[in-house]
Design a protein around this motif. Structure first.
Motif, PDB file in Angstrom:
ATOM      1  N   SER A  70      33.439  31.097  51.559  1.00 26.51           N
ATOM      2  CA  SER A  70      33.657  32.475  51.126  1.00 26.51           C
ATOM      3  C   SER A  70      32.346  33.253  51.073  1.00 26.51           C
ATOM      4  CB  SER A  70      34.317  32.479  49.749  1.00 26.51           C
ATOM      5  OG  SER A  70      34.432  33.801  49.258  1.00 26.51           O
TER       6      SER A  70
ATOM      7  N   SER B 282      30.093  42.092  44.423  1.00 22.74           N
ATOM      8  CA  SER B 282      31.038  41.023  44.774  1.00 22.74           C
ATOM      9  C   SER B 282      30.969  39.933  43.722  1.00 22.74           C
ATOM     10  CB  SER B 282      30.695  40.454  46.143  1.00 22.74           C
ATOM     11  OG  SER B 282      31.503  39.351  46.442  1.00 22.74           O
TER      12      SER B 282
ATOM     13  N   GLN C  49      37.387  38.882  38.645  1.00 25.29           N
ATOM     14  CA  GLN C  49      37.766  40.289  38.578  1.00 25.29           C
ATOM     15  C   GLN C  49      37.312  40.918  37.254  1.00 25.29           C
ATOM     16  OE1 GLN C  49      41.991  40.907  38.853  1.00 25.29           O
ATOM     17  NE2 GLN C  49      41.790  43.032  39.515  1.00 25.29           N
TER      18      GLN C  49
ATOM     19  N   TYR D 278      38.945  45.399  44.818  1.00 25.86           N
ATOM     20  CA  TYR D 278      39.731  44.825  45.908  1.00 25.86           C
ATOM     21  C   TYR D 278      39.592  43.301  45.914  1.00 25.86           C
ATOM     22  CZ  TYR D 278      39.919  49.516  48.011  1.00 25.86           C
ATOM     23  OH  TYR D 278      40.131  50.846  48.268  1.00 25.86           O
ATOM     24  N   HIS D 279      40.663  42.634  46.306  1.00 25.01           N
ATOM     25  CA  HIS D 279      40.577  41.190  46.578  1.00 25.01           C
ATOM     26  C   HIS D 279      40.228  41.033  48.051  1.00 25.01           C
ATOM     27  CE1 HIS D 279      42.061  37.008  47.245  1.00 25.01           C
ATOM     28  NE2 HIS D 279      41.513  36.850  46.045  1.00 25.01           N
ATOM     29  N   HIS D 280      39.085  40.372  48.332  1.00 23.03           N
ATOM     30  CA  HIS D 280      38.556  40.347  49.706  1.00 23.03           C
ATOM     31  C   HIS D 280      37.782  39.056  49.944  1.00 23.03           C
ATOM     32  CE1 HIS D 280      36.961  41.803  53.459  1.00 23.03           C
ATOM     33  NE2 HIS D 280      35.706  41.815  53.019  1.00 23.03           N
TER      34      HIS D 280
ATOM     35  N   ASN E 233      38.557  35.911  49.604  1.00 23.27           N
ATOM     36  CA  ASN E 233      38.691  34.963  48.487  1.00 23.27           C
ATOM     37  C   ASN E 233      37.789  35.305  47.304  1.00 23.27           C
ATOM     38  OD1 ASN E 233      40.502  33.383  50.018  1.00 23.27           O
ATOM     39  ND2 ASN E 233      38.784  32.325  50.995  1.00 23.27           N
ATOM     40  N   SER E 234      37.452  36.579  47.187  1.00 24.10           N
ATOM     41  CA  SER E 234      36.626  37.036  46.075  1.00 24.10           C
ATOM     42  C   SER E 234      37.081  38.450  45.714  1.00 24.10           C
ATOM     43  CB  SER E 234      35.147  37.009  46.486  1.00 24.10           C
ATOM     44  OG  SER E 234      34.331  37.260  45.374  1.00 24.10           O
ATOM     45  N   TYR E 235      36.315  39.132  44.853  1.00 23.50           N
ATOM     46  CA  TYR E 235      36.643  40.497  44.455  1.00 23.50           C
ATOM     47  C   TYR E 235      35.444  41.396  44.731  1.00 23.50           C
ATOM     48  CZ  TYR E 235      40.594  38.340  42.092  1.00 23.50           C
ATOM     49  OH  TYR E 235      41.730  37.628  41.837  1.00 23.50           O
TER      50      TYR E 235
END
Length: 651
Positions: free
Chosen positions: A267, A520, A524, A583-585, A587-589
């Protein structure tokens, strides 16, 4: 430059293996009345099938279109007389000579040496040696003295210990005693390698001679080679042109802390690695073995990782900063996979002398050459000591026209060997019997003529060689044509290039960009905290201290000018100033603070010049091909084409 462009454009026509699929003399199509046979098309199509990247080119009709265009260009090149240019003929001759080397070796001997080489590279030998330095042309007296000296040192080493004697006798001038460490096949001269691999661990070899002198060696250890590694990496580039961007050495340490906190390597690589080729794959690289990676620091770190899943500390190379993760480790590749590489190494190595000897013996048999040469007695009778002083001459009554030996259709006379003796007397040789001198010279003379005759007639004697030369001949001719007609012309046609740009401006635009800060995090909740801090207009450095304190990295910040397709920006991101939603992107935020938006804009001519010239060349070539097809009509035999498609379908 010529070879580089040529290899890029015509690689599919230059493989060293030809698989003829048909001996048919059916005419598939003609170019201005000149026939092109089915056998040629099928051979080239099948040979290149696995190399084609564009799936459309595997379609017979599409490939036939490419092939007819190829033949149209060749027709034009010959019409322009490019096949008679001295530079073209010289380059073709050089290539034929290089290629001939691949076909003029005894394959059985080569295969045996390649198999031996594979065994050698599968192991490492740790050895020390003692060398008595001796020139290759040393006198018999000096040679005997050196041999006796190395024998005495061997006896001492057996009684006193090799390392002790080695250290005592080394003077760095006439005697060398060295620890060589671990080495495998191809790392030493072949004679040395042979002895090293055949000597048992703990033993001292018998004396042996290489071009450096007389050696003895002590084998300390043998082990399996370390094999192959598969790793992924996160890379941050050194050459940061964006003054707003964070220093890579700071960023890499942040990422390393996140990895130690348990965050996913793949990720993070997708989000932050600046290796554009591997980042979309989570940083994964193709497997490699020792010596394949050009950056030594990278290779050393990769092979230093012992267990699957191990992650290296951040380290720097000339390209930037890296973190490596080990995914797989394998032994030496299978023989069939590495054989082509070993074949080339064997041909460049001292081993090639054995291959040359085998070739000469094979040619003697092929051309029915008798080793017994009764004429040598005559040459012994006319030799004298002037030969050692480079003043010897052929006698006035020399029987020059008398036949000496016949190789194929070439008749060699006494004159040929006499001239060879005159020419080679310039090479200093120790005094010896006239019989041994003439015998040695004759063998060298015969070897040279055998190989030269075979090379000159290789196209007639070897079908595979003939096919490859023909393809290279055409490919090189095509390069000459494209360079003079399209590439150089397109580069210098400033009016045409400018006009093309004016008519195709929509192809040359800068994409939408933003000046932004991207936060990033794997959590969250943490980004909600960052949102509040940014809303308070808190400085970024202060925010970092609050959310990444106590040697813990929860948030990684990316800032600068980012294009809309940047890896850190989600596809669904709405471009507007201010703070975005979370945003969830990957496998991270992510959270994005947009400071400014730069809309899509037109590139100037200078900004897009490289792309414009390339596109203009393609445009010019397409129009040129239309003109050639009118000048040289192409007629396709549809019935034969139907049969070709059927044959290919049933393969």
């Amino acid at each position: 430059m010529k070879f580089r462009y040529f290899a890029f454009l015509f690689a599919t026509f230059l493989l060293l293996k030809v698989t003829a699929q048909s001996n048919s003399k059916e005419v598939l199509f003609s170019v201005d009345g000149e026939p092109v046979y089915t056998s040629e098309f099928l051979r080239v199509y099948n040979k290149n099938l696995d190399l084609v990247q564009d799936e459309s080119q595997k379609d017979v009709d599409e490939y036939l279109k490419l092939f007819t265009n190829y033949k149209l260009k060749l027709k034009e090149a010959k019409a322009l007389g490019l096949n008679e240019k001295p530079s073209y003929l010289r380059e073709l001759s050089n290539y034929k000579k290089q290629l001939a080397n691949s076909f003029m070796k005894d394959t059985k001997v080569t295969d045996a040496l390649v198999e031996e080489a594979y065994e050698r590279i599968s192991y490492d030998v740790n050895a020390s040696h003692i060398l008595i330095k001796l020139s290759e042309d040393a006198s018999p007296e000096d040679t005997l003295a050196a041999y006796n000296q190395i024998m005495k040192l061997r006896e001492r080493a057996k009684n006193e210990g090799f390392e002790k004697v080695r250290d005592e006798v080394h003077n760095g001038q006439t005697i060398y005693g060295e620890k060589l460490g671990y080495f495998s096949g191809f790392k030493m001269v072949y004679k040395f390698e042979n002895v090293a691999f055949k000597t048992k661990v703990g033993e001292i070899s018998q004396p042996f001679r290489t071009r450096f002198g007389y050696h003895i060696l002590n084998v300390l250890d043998k082990r399996k080679s370390r094999g192959e590694r598969t790793v992924a990496h996160i890379m941050l580039l050194n050459n940061k042109s964006d003054s707003l961007a964070e220093k890579p050495e700071v960023r890499i340490q942040e990422l390393y802390k996140k990895l130690n906190q348990g965050e996913d390597f793949e990720s993070l690589a997708k989000q932050f690695s600046e290796d554009r080729n591997s980042a979309p794959r989570g940083g994964m690289l193709s497997p490699f073995s020792g010596g394949q990676i050009s950056v030594q620091e990278f290779e050393d770190v990769a092979f230093g990782l012992e267990n699957i899943g191990d992650i290296s500390k951040p380290f720097k190379t000339n390209y930037g900063w890296h973190i490596i993760k080990l995914y797989d480790k394998k032994p030496i590749p299978e023989f069939k996979d590495i054989k082509p590489e070993l074949v080339e190494k064997v041909k460049r190595d001292d081993r090639s002398k054995l291959i040359d000897e085998a070739l000469v013996n094979k040619l003697k048999k092929y051309y029915n050459i008798d080793d017994k040469q009764l004429a040598l007695g005559y040459f012994e009778s006319i030799l004298n000591d002037d030969y050692f002083n480079n003043t010897w001459q052929l006698p006035n009554d020399f029987t020059s026209e008398k036949p000496l030996i016949k190789i194929g259709n070439k008749q060699l006379s006494y004159r040929d060997f006499g001239d060879y003796l005159l020419k080679t007397q310039r090479n200093p040789i120790p005094k010896g019997s006239y019989q041994s001198i003439i015998s040695n010279k004759y063998q060298l003379f015969l070897n040279d003529y055998l190989i030269a005759y075979h090379e000159d007639n290789l196209e007639d004697e070897n079908e595979d060689f003939a096919h490859i030369v023909a393809e290279y001949r055409d490919g090189l001719l095509l390069f000459e044509l494209m360079e003079s007609t399209i590439w150089n012309a397109a580069k210098t046609d400033s009016i045409g290039i400018q006009e093309y740009y004016n008519n195709h401006k929509s192809n040359y635009v800068l994409p939408k960009r933003i000046e932004a800060v991207v936060a990033s995090s794997a959590k969250q909740k943490t980004l909600k905290k960052v949102t509040k801090l940014l809303e308070q207009n808190m400085a970024l450095d202060q925010i970092k201290k609050l959310v990444n304190g106590n040697d813990k990295i929860d948030v990684v910040f990316t800032q600068g000018i980012l294009e809309e397709n940047h890896q850190s920006i989600p596809k669904e991101f709405e471009f507007k100033k201010g703070l975005s939603k979370i945003y969830h992107h990957n496998n991270s935020y992510v959270l994005i603070q947009v400071k400014d938006i730069f809309p899509e804009s037109q590139k100037t001519f200078e900004e897009a010049k490289g792309s414009i010239i390339s596109d203009y060349q393609t445009f010019k070539e397409e129009n040129w091909l239309k003109q050639l097809s009118e000048k040289y009509p192409v007629v396709i035999n549809q019935e034969v084409l139907k049969n070709v498609k059927s044959q290919i379908k049933n393969q």
